[in-house]
Design an enzyme around this catalytic site. Structure first.
Site, PDB file in Angstrom:
ATOM      1  N   CYS A   1     -19.392   0.069   5.041  1.00  0.00           N
ATOM      2  CA  CYS A   1     -19.607  -0.699   3.806  1.00  0.00           C
ATOM      3  C   CYS A   1     -18.964  -2.083   3.884  1.00  0.00           C
ATOM      4  O   CYS A   1     -19.227  -2.931   3.029  1.00  0.00           O
ATOM      5  CB  CYS A   1     -19.153   0.072   2.568  1.00  0.00           C
TER       6      CYS A   1
ATOM      7  N   ASP B   1       0.813  -1.209   0.000  1.00  0.00           N
ATOM      8  CA  ASP B   1       0.000   0.000   0.000  1.00  0.00           C
ATOM      9  C   ASP B   1       0.856   1.273   0.000  1.00  0.00           C
ATOM     10  O   ASP B   1       0.508   2.258   0.638  1.00  0.00           O
ATOM     11  CB  ASP B   1      -0.890  -0.038   1.272  1.00  0.00           C
TER      12      ASP B   1
HETATM   13 FE1  SF4 Z   1     -20.752  -6.696  -2.864  1.00  0.00          FE
HETATM   14 FE2  SF4 Z   1     -22.952  -6.624  -1.367  1.00  0.00          FE
HETATM   15 FE3  SF4 Z   1     -20.561  -6.772  -0.231  1.00  0.00          FE
HETATM   16 FE4  SF4 Z   1     -21.325  -4.514  -1.464  1.00  0.00          FE
HETATM   17  S1  SF4 Z   1     -22.255  -5.403   0.381  1.00  0.00           S
HETATM   18  S2  SF4 Z   1     -19.347  -5.495  -1.618  1.00  0.00           S
HETATM   19  S3  SF4 Z   1     -22.521  -5.335  -3.147  1.00  0.00           S
HETATM   20  S4  SF4 Z   1     -21.527  -8.327  -1.548  1.00  0.00           S
HETATM   21 FE1  SF4 Z   2     -16.592   5.403   2.735  1.00  0.00          FE
HETATM   22 FE2  SF4 Z   2     -19.203   4.996   2.649  1.00  0.00          FE
HETATM   23 FE3  SF4 Z   2     -17.597   2.898   2.850  1.00  0.00          FE
HETATM   24 FE4  SF4 Z   2     -17.891   4.551   4.924  1.00  0.00          FE
HETATM   25  S1  SF4 Z   2     -19.487   3.280   4.028  1.00  0.00           S
HETATM   26  S2  SF4 Z   2     -15.927   3.748   4.118  1.00  0.00           S
HETATM   27  S3  SF4 Z   2     -18.172   6.523   3.904  1.00  0.00           S
HETATM   28  S4  SF4 Z   2     -17.698   4.328   1.140  1.00  0.00           S
END
Ligand code: SF4
Ligand code: SF4
Length: 382
Positions: free
Chosen positions: A244, A134
């Site tokens: 996420c 990285d």
């Molecule tokens: Fe893929 Fe769903 Fe994971 Fe997003 S939350 S990365 S769409 S499997």
């Molecule tokens: Fe960035 Fe949204 Fe993922 Fe949080 S949820 S790390 S704000 S992309």
């Protein structure tokens, strides 16, 4: 797979890597185009090191080491055991999981150097290699995808079938001629959880992140004031963001990692924000020595602590924010003003009035005026 590839993978596993795969030196044309497009669209603004020149180099790994023949990609999970938290209720700031333990750059680099050294011993001749963690021109996720380590998630992370996206990646470009692994035939399917749950709407399309809107960028890389309209959306994150990844169904099945260096340091899963506000540079250096958190710098972390305390809204933070308004750096004073305006007890408003009477920095004065005006407006409408 011949004995050579088997030896490479066995050695990687013996040294604590959870996944070891191999790919070729072929250029990464698709990823080069995508990265260049994102730079030109402003989606990487604020990260000047992520330049077009760097992308071009990274997409053509043969430039990085002219006699290279293969890339070995190694991953280590940082999804380790969780402990009780000890921060004060009402002043807890969340830290992205990757930063709960020691600095991964150092841990991974040392381990990769050991890996190359042992490989040379095993093969009984010096292995020529360049190591990346990285930190150089390397499209590490594209490399990992082509090596079949995982697939690109719509949140742009590499999702591995066994350890999800809770992994650190390292790459070794080497002169060893190795048979490449095949990419996985997997993808996210119809899932859109990460896109739907991102609090700032930073995943603007599958596989595309608008970095200047992402909480990870705002709390770690970004050096100036956090844009006011985004502050409420940052919530209680003070270093990075895991949303996420936390909502990703692949991560729910992830195996736990075993690397001791990445287990959580005491008090690192959440930080006590009131104590962060009172830190000197020396305190910061001592506390975050060999931690990824030092990247935010003391002033950046205190700025983030103010935003989180404003969002938490607990009056317990008013005395510490009032002190920050008197003694902090101008960036911290401005964000402390915003936080006090959000908490809006009479003590908070008094601190804002007194600060406005003595403050000379124009940007901080604007924050103070904004905080007082918005609290007055909400008192009128309430
Ligand atoms: Fe893929 Fe769903 Fe994971 Fe997003 S939350 S990365 S769409 S499997
Ligand atoms: Fe960035 Fe949204 Fe993922 Fe949080 S949820 S790390 S704000 S992309």
């Amino acid at each position: 797979m011949s004995e050579l590839e088997q030896a490479v993978k066995r050695l990687g596993k013996e040294l604590g890597f959870d996944l070891v795969r191999i790919t070729s030196l072929q250029p990464f044309f698709r990823d080069e185009d995508a990265a260049l497009q994102r730079i030109r669209q402003g989606l990487m603004d604020g990260m000047p090191w992520f330049s077009e020149e760097r992308v071009r180099k990274a997409a053509h790994p043969e430039i990085l080491m002219p006699d290279a023949r293969s890339i070995i990609v190694l991953a280590m999970s940082y999804y380790t055991r969780e402990d009780e938290e000890d921060a004060l209720p009402g002043s807890r700031g969340r830290i992205a999981r990757y930063a709960w333990g020691d600095d991964y750059h150092k841990v991974m680099k040392e381990r990769l150097h050991l890996f190359v050294g042992r490989l040379s011993e095993t093969l009984d001749h010096p292995v020529k290699a360049r190591i990346f963690v990285d930190d150089g021109p390397m499209l590490e996720r594209a490399v990992a995808e082509r090596a079949g380590l995982g697939w690109f998630g719509k949140n742009t992370m590499i999702l591995t079938p066994t350890h999800g996206s809770w992994i650190f990646l390292g790459e070794v470009i080497t002169d060893l001629v190795l048979e490449p692994d095949k990419p996985l035939l997997k993808n996210c399917g119809q899932c859109t959880q990460c896109i739907d749950k991102c609090p700032t709407g930073a995943i603007i399309a599958p596989y595309v992140i608008d970095a200047p809107r992402c909480i990870s960028y705002l709390t770690i890389e970004h050096r100036g004031p956090i844009p006011r309209h985004l502050r409420p959306l940052v919530g209680d994150w003070v270093f990075g963001c895991d949303i996420c990844q936390e909502v990703c169904p692949v991560n729910r099945r992830a195996e736990k990692g075993h690397e001791k260096a990445f287990t959580k340091r005491s008090g690192f899963g959440v930080l006590d924000l009131i104590s962060i506000l009172g830190m000197s540079d020396e305190d910061f250096r001592d506390r975050f020595h060999n931690s990824p958190i030092k990247r935010a710098k003391r002033v950046g972390l205190q700025r983030n602590a103010c935003v989180a305390l404003g969002n938490i809204g607990n009056p317990i933070a008013v005395p510490a924010l009032t002190d920050a308004l008197k003694e902090g750096d101008s960036l911290v004073r401005g964000h402390a003003a915003w936080a006090l305006g959000r908490i809006a007890t009479w003590e908070a408003l008094l601190a804002l009035e007194l600060a406005l009477a003595r403050e000379e920095d124009q940007e901080v004065r604007e924050e103070l005026v904004f905080a007082l005006e918005t609290t007055a407006a909400s008192a009128r409408s309430g």
